[in-house]
Enzyme design. Structure first.
Site, PDB file in Angstrom:
ATOM      1  N   GLU A  93       0.832  -1.195   0.000  1.00  5.87           N
ATOM      2  CA  GLU A  93       0.000   0.000   0.000  1.00  5.87           C
ATOM      3  C   GLU A  93       0.868   1.246   0.000  1.00  5.87           C
ATOM      4  O   GLU A  93       0.387   2.352   0.186  1.00  5.87           O
ATOM      5  CB  GLU A  93      -0.953   0.010   1.180  1.00  5.87           C
ATOM      6  CG  GLU A  93      -0.294  -0.016   2.540  1.00  5.87           C
ATOM      7  CD  GLU A  93      -1.286   0.277   3.647  1.00  5.87           C
ATOM      8  OE1 GLU A  93      -1.858   1.372   3.641  1.00  5.87           O
ATOM      9  OE2 GLU A  93      -1.488  -0.604   4.498  1.00  5.87           O
ATOM     10  N   CYS A 125      -3.534  -3.029   4.430  1.00  6.04           N
ATOM     11  CA  CYS A 125      -2.668  -4.102   4.944  1.00  6.04           C
ATOM     12  C   CYS A 125      -3.142  -5.491   4.563  1.00  6.04           C
ATOM     13  O   CYS A 125      -2.488  -6.484   4.890  1.00  6.04           O
ATOM     14  CB  CYS A 125      -2.592  -4.034   6.466  1.00  6.04           C
ATOM     15  SG  CYS A 125      -1.987  -2.471   7.061  1.00  6.04           S
ATOM     16  N   HIS A 247      -3.060  -9.429  11.960  1.00  3.92           N
ATOM     17  CA  HIS A 247      -2.357  -8.240  11.482  1.00  3.92           C
ATOM     18  C   HIS A 247      -1.922  -7.443  12.720  1.00  3.92           C
ATOM     19  O   HIS A 247      -2.696  -7.299  13.672  1.00  3.92           O
ATOM     20  CB  HIS A 247      -3.292  -7.415  10.592  1.00  3.92           C
ATOM     21  CG  HIS A 247      -2.778  -6.032  10.336  1.00  3.92           C
ATOM     22  ND1 HIS A 247      -1.509  -5.813   9.851  1.00  3.92           N
ATOM     23  CD2 HIS A 247      -3.330  -4.806  10.543  1.00  3.92           C
ATOM     24  CE1 HIS A 247      -1.317  -4.508   9.754  1.00  3.92           C
ATOM     25  NE2 HIS A 247      -2.392  -3.877  10.163  1.00  3.92           N
TER      26      HIS A 247
END
Ligand code: HMG
Length: 400
Positions: A93, A125, A247
């Site tokens: 990203e 993400c 994450h």
């Protein structure tokens, strides 16, 4: 020890598909968050305890998502060769070009064969997880093929903001194959998308915009939503999952989300078993947020910890702001420890140069007079460097 539900299967042919190798790379410098705390006048414990972070990786002038990605991918190619790799998926990203995939630069630096498709994926993400799903489908259809999935990102926020301490940088390169040595994917996945403005980076900005509090609740809502969808699609029961690899924008975020997940799945009285998440934190505490790479750096951390977890089931809980989440599971393969890169990973982190706050600020606040033509100082200790820009073209070179 968990029993796999069924092997990953496409077109009726049962084939175990998953991660055969995983290598990581990061910036060649590091900043202790104590420096940020001192400059911003906040207690150091706000970061070490409140966010669960100790350090953040910092890129030198001549490092970017391409040099980190190429460094990680080189480790995989050096060990396994390039044979059978017909697809490279590059998830990021913090893309460096609106048109050309960063993966094409990596393909060039590693001198890979021309008979390869290369593409870049974007959704905050989350996109490395989409890359793994695409890779798994290719390998299930054509088990001799191997797919290189790379995730590489630099997390940058405004200096002096509350988010500054959640910066970081890192890359992973994963080889997806049939009969994988590390992780075999299971077929059930849960997905979730909600259009929300919690975090974004407009084309005109080098740093992300973020509504911090909203991003925390959006992360929790999305990951619980993905769990619900996973259950609906025949996933394992909560009690059949040994580890949860989330994450990791900062490790306390994982604790918050997992606490909600446990309450949602098992009831408010249920206790959180920290041993299911803590082993995934070791590297992230030292690297910071690496966006697309972060969850997979968490996987490296879990596999590299001392205990033998062969046969255990890991739930991967992937989140990308904006927002998309996916939850899927995989089984750690017998003999996986012979294929790890533990010493190499520890050396990658230990060898970073410690910066003073002034050195960090100099790199972070660098102003380039002419973005179409400039040279970068030689800072990297890695195998590739971003030399600079000539005639608006990015130039890279091998250092050795
Ligand atoms: P903040 O608002 O300055 O911090 O920034 P805070 O006041 O909320 O404090 C943080 C924690 O420290 C709190 O703990 C405090 O109590 C504690 P909590 O109540 O939340 O458990 N604290 C202390 N603890 C011990 N000793 C002390 C002390 N003082 C305070 N003395 C915020 C926090 C996360 C908002 C900020 O860092 C930020 O905006 N970060 C960036 C956004 C982010 O990472 N969001 C995470 C979810 S979204 C996501 O993961 C996606 C992302 O990776 C991007 C993508 O998908 O592309 C970001």
């Amino acid at each position: 020890m968990s029993t796999p539900i069924t092997p990953y299967s496409a077109s009726g042919v049962a084939t175990a598909v998953g991660i055969h190798d995983l290598a990581i790379a990061t910036g060649s410098a590091v900043l202790d968050l104590a420096h940020v705390a001192a400059r911003l006048g906040v207690p150091h414990a706000k970061y070490t305890v409140g966010l669960g972070q100790d350090h953040m990786s910092v890129l030198g002038e001549d490092e970017d998502i391409v040099t980190m990605a190429a460094a990680a991918a080189k480790k995989v190619i050096d060990r396994h060769g390039a044979g059978g790799i017909r697809t490279i998926v590059f998830a990021t990203e913090t893309g460096i070009d609106q048109s050309k995939s960063a993966g094409v630069f990596v393909h060039g630096l590693l001198d890979l064969p021309k008979q390869v498709r290369v593409v870049e994926l974007k959704q905050a993400c989350y996109s490395a997880t989409a890359g793994l799903q695409f890779a798994a489908s290719i390998v299930a259809r054509s088990p001799k093929e191997r797919v290189l999935v790379i995730a590489s990102d630099v997390a940058r926020y405004e200096i002096g903001s509350g988010a500054e301490a959640t910066q970081g940088a890192g890359a992973v390169a994963m080889l997806v194959t049939a009969d994988p040595a590390l992780i075999a994917f299971e077929p059930a996945t849960g997905v979730y998308t909600h259009d929300i403005d919690d975090f974004w980076r407009p084309n005109f900005s080098d740093v992300a915009y973020v509504d911090g509090k909203l991003s925390v609740s959006a992360y929790i809502d999305a990951t619980v939503g993905a769990w619900e969808d996973y259950v609906t699609h025949g996933g394992a029961k909560f009690g059949e999952i040994d580890y949860f690899c989330y994450h990791q924008p900062f490790t306390k975020m994982v604790t918050k989300a997992h606490t909600k997940m446990v309450a949602h799945a098992l009831g408010k009285e249920a206790e959180v078993d920290r041993t299911q998440i803590d082993p995934t934190f070791t590297y992230s505490r030292r690297i910071g947020n690496s966006y697309t790479a972060s969850m997979y750096i968490g996987l490296a951390s879990l596999l590299d910890q001392g205990d033998d977890v062969a046969g255990d089931r890991i739930a991967f809980v992937s989140y990308g702001s904006g927002s998309v989440a996916e939850l899927f599971t995989g089984i750690v393969q017998p003999g996986y420890r012979e294929h790890l890169r533990t010493a190499e990973n520890v050396a990658t982190l230990d060898s970073r140069r410690e910066l003073t706050d002034a050195e960090y600020l100099a790199v972070a606040q660098r102003k380039i007079a002419d973005v179409t033509d400039y040279k970068n100082a030689h800072h990297t200790a890695g195998p590739f460097r971003f030399v600079g820009v000539t005639g608006a073209i990015r130039k890279y070179e091998a250092t050795a």
